[in-house]
Scaffold this active site. Structure first.
Site, PDB file in Angstrom:
ATOM      1  N   GLN A  88       0.835  -1.200   0.000  1.00  0.00           N
ATOM      2  CA  GLN A  88       0.000   0.000   0.000  1.00  0.00           C
ATOM      3  C   GLN A  88       0.873   1.254   0.000  1.00  0.00           C
ATOM      4  O   GLN A  88       0.350   2.358  -0.146  1.00  0.00           O
ATOM      5  CB  GLN A  88      -0.896   0.004   1.240  1.00  0.00           C
ATOM      6  CG  GLN A  88      -1.878  -1.146   1.301  1.00  0.00           C
ATOM      7  CD  GLN A  88      -2.560  -1.230   2.649  1.00  0.00           C
ATOM      8  OE1 GLN A  88      -2.023  -1.788   3.592  1.00  0.00           O
ATOM      9  NE2 GLN A  88      -3.758  -0.674   2.747  1.00  0.00           N
ATOM     10  N   HIS A 106      -1.246   1.163  -4.654  1.00  0.00           N
ATOM     11  CA  HIS A 106      -1.631   2.565  -4.489  1.00  0.00           C
ATOM     12  C   HIS A 106      -0.742   3.513  -5.284  1.00  0.00           C
ATOM     13  O   HIS A 106      -0.731   4.719  -5.028  1.00  0.00           O
ATOM     14  CB  HIS A 106      -1.618   2.951  -3.000  1.00  0.00           C
ATOM     15  CG  HIS A 106      -2.722   2.318  -2.221  1.00  0.00           C
ATOM     16  ND1 HIS A 106      -2.725   2.239  -0.842  1.00  0.00           N
ATOM     17  CD2 HIS A 106      -3.875   1.727  -2.622  1.00  0.00           C
ATOM     18  CE1 HIS A 106      -3.834   1.623  -0.438  1.00  0.00           C
ATOM     19  NE2 HIS A 106      -4.540   1.304  -1.501  1.00  0.00           N
ATOM     20  N   CYS A 114      -1.165  11.257 -16.363  1.00  0.00           N
ATOM     21  CA  CYS A 114      -2.026  12.213 -17.040  1.00  0.00           C
ATOM     22  C   CYS A 114      -3.477  11.858 -16.751  1.00  0.00           C
ATOM     23  O   CYS A 114      -3.932  10.751 -17.063  1.00  0.00           O
ATOM     24  CB  CYS A 114      -1.765  12.202 -18.540  1.00  0.00           C
ATOM     25  SG  CYS A 114      -2.883  13.317 -19.453  1.00  0.00           S
ATOM     26  N   CYS A 133       1.335  16.964 -20.048  1.00  0.00           N
ATOM     27  CA  CYS A 133       1.596  15.540 -20.267  1.00  0.00           C
ATOM     28  C   CYS A 133       2.521  15.391 -21.475  1.00  0.00           C
ATOM     29  O   CYS A 133       2.265  16.001 -22.523  1.00  0.00           O
ATOM     30  CB  CYS A 133       0.280  14.817 -20.517  1.00  0.00           C
ATOM     31  SG  CYS A 133       0.471  13.153 -21.203  1.00  0.00           S
ATOM     32  N   CYS A 136       0.111  13.774 -24.544  1.00  0.00           N
ATOM     33  CA  CYS A 136      -0.981  14.517 -25.186  1.00  0.00           C
ATOM     34  C   CYS A 136      -0.858  16.025 -25.029  1.00  0.00           C
ATOM     35  O   CYS A 136      -1.656  16.781 -25.587  1.00  0.00           O
ATOM     36  CB  CYS A 136      -2.328  14.052 -24.636  1.00  0.00           C
ATOM     37  SG  CYS A 136      -2.682  14.576 -22.938  1.00  0.00           S
ATOM     38  N   GLY A 172       2.612  -4.258   9.068  1.00  0.00           N
ATOM     39  CA  GLY A 172       2.529  -2.809   9.233  1.00  0.00           C
ATOM     40  C   GLY A 172       1.279  -2.183   8.657  1.00  0.00           C
ATOM     41  O   GLY A 172       1.320  -1.048   8.180  1.00  0.00           O
ATOM     42  N   LEU A 199       3.138  -3.282  14.806  1.00  0.00           N
ATOM     43  CA  LEU A 199       3.515  -2.649  16.067  1.00  0.00           C
ATOM     44  C   LEU A 199       2.402  -2.820  17.092  1.00  0.00           C
ATOM     45  O   LEU A 199       2.645  -3.135  18.256  1.00  0.00           O
ATOM     46  CB  LEU A 199       3.814  -1.166  15.824  1.00  0.00           C
ATOM     47  CG  LEU A 199       4.443  -0.395  16.981  1.00  0.00           C
ATOM     48  CD1 LEU A 199       5.795  -0.985  17.367  1.00  0.00           C
ATOM     49  CD2 LEU A 199       4.599   1.082  16.600  1.00  0.00           C
ATOM     50  N   ALA A 216       8.845  -3.378  13.148  1.00  0.00           N
ATOM     51  CA  ALA A 216       9.020  -4.199  11.946  1.00  0.00           C
ATOM     52  C   ALA A 216      10.471  -4.633  11.767  1.00  0.00           C
ATOM     53  O   ALA A 216      10.740  -5.732  11.277  1.00  0.00           O
ATOM     54  CB  ALA A 216       8.545  -3.425  10.718  1.00  0.00           C
TER      55      ALA A 216
END
Length: 232
Positions: A88, A106, A114, A133, A136, A172, A199, A216
């Site tokens: 993530q 993510h 773009c 961009c 384009c 985590g 944790l 961790a």
């Protein structure tokens, strides 16, 4: 051989100096999620959102992978089966620590997207409102990160991996953000053994077969050493 699927969240990078959503005094504590991590927030105030992600990009560029990142790279290298890392996180520390083919559900801070044509390219250190961009030429550049209300990337691929997992680990993660919080249930349905390394207990802690709590940098290397010892 047994496939291991690992989901990582902000907690694995916290000891590299990158704060989690819940840290007091961090970047997230200074802004409302609705303002800096939603499509609506970007439409309202793109300068604020670009400024927020420019700061996160700069922070991540200075961060270094820790022993938890290195341990997962070691597991990928030495485990006799497949080890799939789904993260993530948008910081790129897994790759910096030696991991390969990480699935960034993510997106990544180092990427630009773009909003008009979907073209992707490496983000500059600082992105500005109206940046064009390269494909384009539209003034529609945005960070290549998934905001709240948007569909995470590569979900079909992730579900395919979960369906074939013998071991599923969540490291985590808070267990508060969906669809990632439900991955443990997908793994259970596939017959996987599940473990949470965190944790503090997550919101989905009761779903796991095994739990290990602590930093961790301590729990992840110890877990990896145990797994590799069992595979010999």
């Amino acid at each position: 051989m047994q496939k291991i699927v690992i989901l990582t969240g902000a907690g694995i990078s916290a000891e590299s100096g990158l704060g989690t959503f819940r840290d007091e005094g961090g970047l997230w504590a200074q802004h409302r999620i609705e303002d800096v991590a939603t499509p609506e927030g970007f439409a309202r105030d793109p300068a604020l959102v670009h400024g927020f992600y420019n700061a996160r990009r700069m922070q991540a560029a200075k961060a270094r992978p820790n022993t938890a990142h290195a341990a997962l790279a070691r597991l990928q290298r030495d485990w006799p089966g497949e080890v799939v890392i789904v993260t993530q996180n948008v910081d790129g520390l897994h790759e910096a620590g030696g991991a390969e083919e990480v699935i960034h559900m993510h997106g990544v801070l180092a990427g630009a997207l773009c909003a008009a044509c979907g073209h992707r390219w490496p983000a500059p250190e600082e992105m500005a409102v109206g940046e064009p961009c390269p494909a384009c030429n539209g003034p529609t550049a945005r960070p290549d990160v998934v905001w709240f209300g948007e569909m995470p990337y590569r979900m079909d691929e992730i579900y395919d991996h979960l369906a074939g997992a013998a071991i599923f680990a969540a490291i985590g993660t808070s267990g508060q953000v969906y669809p990632a919080a439900a991955f443990v249930h997908e793994a259970i349905a596939a017959g996987a053994r599940t473990v949470e390394l965190n944790l503090d207990p997550s919101d989905t802690v009761s779903s796991f077969d095994e739990t290990r709590f602590g930093p961790a940098t301590q729990t992840v290397p110890a877990w990896v050493t145990e797994l590799l010892g069992q595979s010999e």
